[in-house]
Design a protein around this motif. Structure first.
Motif, PDB file in Angstrom:
ATOM      1  N   THR A  15      33.130  45.494  51.565  1.00 13.28           N
ATOM      2  CA  THR A  15      32.334  45.378  50.331  1.00 13.28           C
ATOM      3  C   THR A  15      33.231  45.412  49.099  1.00 13.28           C
ATOM      4  OG1 THR A  15      30.452  46.450  51.404  1.00 13.28           O
ATOM      5  CG2 THR A  15      30.451  46.367  48.994  1.00 13.28           C
ATOM      6  N   VAL A  16      34.178  46.320  49.103  1.00 10.48           N
ATOM      7  CA  VAL A  16      35.109  46.429  47.965  1.00 10.48           C
ATOM      8  C   VAL A  16      35.914  45.153  47.808  1.00 10.48           C
ATOM      9  CG1 VAL A  16      37.184  47.606  47.139  1.00 10.48           C
ATOM     10  CG2 VAL A  16      35.266  48.940  48.026  1.00 10.48           C
ATOM     11  N   ILE A  18      35.073  42.106  48.735  1.00 13.05           N
ATOM     12  CA  ILE A  18      34.186  41.034  48.249  1.00 13.05           C
ATOM     13  C   ILE A  18      33.927  41.195  46.752  1.00 13.05           C
ATOM     14  CG2 ILE A  18      31.845  40.102  48.377  1.00 13.05           C
ATOM     15  CD1 ILE A  18      31.912  40.717  51.394  1.00 13.05           C
ATOM     16  N   ILE A  19      33.642  42.432  46.330  1.00 12.89           N
ATOM     17  CA  ILE A  19      33.395  42.686  44.906  1.00 12.89           C
ATOM     18  C   ILE A  19      34.640  42.355  44.086  1.00 12.89           C
ATOM     19  CG2 ILE A  19      32.964  44.491  43.189  1.00 12.89           C
ATOM     20  CD1 ILE A  19      31.151  45.856  45.268  1.00 12.89           C
ATOM     21  N   PHE A  20      35.806  42.747  44.602  1.00 11.94           N
ATOM     22  CA  PHE A  20      37.056  42.444  43.910  1.00 11.94           C
ATOM     23  C   PHE A  20      37.239  40.931  43.767  1.00 11.94           C
ATOM     24  CE2 PHE A  20      41.543  41.236  44.122  1.00 11.94           C
ATOM     25  CZ  PHE A  20      42.042  41.896  43.008  1.00 11.94           C
ATOM     26  N   TYR A  21      36.923  40.186  44.821  1.00 13.37           N
ATOM     27  CA  TYR A  21      37.085  38.721  44.764  1.00 13.37           C
ATOM     28  C   TYR A  21      36.114  38.098  43.760  1.00 13.37           C
ATOM     29  CZ  TYR A  21      37.288  33.839  46.093  1.00 13.37           C
ATOM     30  OH  TYR A  21      37.426  32.475  46.052  1.00 13.37           O
ATOM     31  N   ILE A  22      34.892  38.623  43.719  1.00 12.74           N
ATOM     32  CA  ILE A  22      33.908  38.111  42.752  1.00 12.74           C
ATOM     33  C   ILE A  22      34.401  38.351  41.321  1.00 12.74           C
ATOM     34  CG2 ILE A  22      31.583  38.438  41.819  1.00 12.74           C
ATOM     35  CD1 ILE A  22      30.673  39.049  44.699  1.00 12.74           C
ATOM     36  N   VAL A  69      40.491  42.910  56.502  1.00 11.46           N
ATOM     37  CA  VAL A  69      40.976  42.573  55.152  1.00 11.46           C
ATOM     38  C   VAL A  69      41.869  41.351  55.201  1.00 11.46           C
ATOM     39  CG1 VAL A  69      42.453  43.363  53.256  1.00 11.46           C
ATOM     40  CG2 VAL A  69      40.790  44.929  54.269  1.00 11.46           C
ATOM     41  N   ILE A  70      42.748  41.282  56.182  1.00  9.03           N
ATOM     42  CA  ILE A  70      43.661  40.137  56.304  1.00  9.03           C
ATOM     43  C   ILE A  70      42.887  38.846  56.540  1.00  9.03           C
ATOM     44  CG2 ILE A  70      45.390  39.104  57.833  1.00  9.03           C
ATOM     45  CD1 ILE A  70      46.580  41.931  58.124  1.00  9.03           C
ATOM     46  N   VAL A  71      41.896  38.887  57.417  1.00  7.91           N
ATOM     47  CA  VAL A  71      41.094  37.695  57.711  1.00  7.91           C
ATOM     48  C   VAL A  71      40.362  37.222  56.452  1.00  7.91           C
ATOM     49  CG1 VAL A  71      39.096  36.818  58.971  1.00  7.91           C
ATOM     50  CG2 VAL A  71      40.825  38.185  60.165  1.00  7.91           C
ATOM     51  N   MET A  72      39.692  38.151  55.759  1.00  6.03           N
ATOM     52  CA  MET A  72      38.931  37.776  54.574  1.00  6.03           C
ATOM     53  C   MET A  72      39.838  37.308  53.437  1.00  6.03           C
ATOM     54  SD  MET A  72      35.664  40.296  54.313  1.00  6.03           S
ATOM     55  CE  MET A  72      34.963  39.181  53.131  1.00  6.03           C
TER      56      MET A  72
END
Length: 299
Positions: A15-16, A18-22, A69-72
């Motif tokens: 979640t963190v 994804i939020i960071f990427y947004i 994390v690496i995959v995402m």
């Protein structure tokens, strides 16, 4: 209960990220950073994650989180690499493009607007002077910002993975489905490499009907409009520029989508154009219009 306690941190890590990427994407979208910084940050996250994974490789719980994390991060990085191909673009110019007939003597002129892209040029005034020196007609020069780059990246990616067809392919499919039979002029036009967009759909379908001897025409029409397989006509972009080109070329009539009628009427009034506008929502209306005007002309 133990599985839930282990699962929560894992979900929290995802979640963190994804939020960071947004947040990172939003900062880019509003022009605070460029694509190189976005890609650099994601690459750095990837490197750091690999380092921690190597150090924690014997801890299955930590390895699982770091692996996710690496995959995402890798997926985000691959996605944002598409931004780099647009980063160097600084301006685009809308220029006069000569209308063409897909079939000779059809009288159906396909209206298009040329788009020229320029890289690494920061001075808009210099670009304008170069157009004037070259005696080339242009309508406007637009700065390419991060919002444009962002949407261009998304479109390119969706086309690459097959979720969205490019406009030319969709137009070709719709025109062929409507005509049902191949015609030489339409096929030759669709095979050319220098076409873009879908606004030639209506004009190509009318040209095909003329080639099939279903429609007879002895007048000159500027035509623009996207077409569905069922013959519905939908709106297009750059209607102002297309009207100005049709006026400069001296066409007496132009057929446009009904969705663009309001804007077109405003352009005609503001620019004091003499060309007659005809708005249609289906190709049948365009066929009836061409038949009627030809009948009036023959009298």
């Amino acid at each position: 209960m133990k599985e839930k306690k282990e699962g929560l941190p894992f979900l929290l890590v995802i979640t963190v990220l994804i939020i960071f990427y947004i947040i990172l994407s939003s900062v880019f979208y509003f022009g605070f950073i460029n694509a190189y910084i976005v890609v650099g940050i994601l690459f750095l996250i990837l490197i750091i994650s690999w380092v921690f994974l190597f150090r924690r490789r014997h801890d299955k719980g930590q390895s699982r989180k770091l692996g996710a994390v690496i995959v995402m991060a890798s997926l985000f990085l691959i996605f944002d690499l598409f931004l780099l191909q647009y980063e160097q673009l600084t301006f685009r110019a809308l220029v006069h493009e000569e209308p063409v007939q897909a079939a000779e003597n059809s009288g159906i002129y396909l209206m298009g607007v040329g788009i020229s892209h320029y890289s690494y040029i920061e001075d808009e005034e210099w670009l304008v002077k170069n157009f004037e020196k070259g005696d080339q007609d242009f309508f406007q020069i637009e700065e390419v910002d991060n919002k444009t780059r962002f949407h261009s990246r998304n479109n390119s990616f969706l086309q690459l993975i097959g979720i969205r067809n490019d406009e030319v392919s969709a137009m070709a499919k719709n025109v062929k489905a409507y005509l049902r039979q191949k015609t030489a002029g339409v096929e030759q036009f669709l095979e050319s490499e220098d076409i873009s967009g879908d606004s030639a759909g209506l004009g190509l379908a009318l040209t095909g009907l003329i080639e099939q001897n279903i429609l007879m025409n002895n007048l000159d029409f500027g035509v623009t409009g996207a077409l569905s397989e069922q013959g519905e006509v939908s709106g297009i972009g750059m209607i102002k520029e297309k009207l100005l080109i049709a006026e400069q070329e001296g066409y007496p009539f132009i057929i446009i989508p009904s969705e663009n009628a309001h804007e077109a009427l405003q352009v005609k009034e503001v620019e004091s154009l003499e060309i007659q506008l005809f708005a249609v929502s289906h190709i049948d209306e365009a066929v009836q219009l061409i038949n009627r005007l030809n009948a009036e002309w023959e009298k």
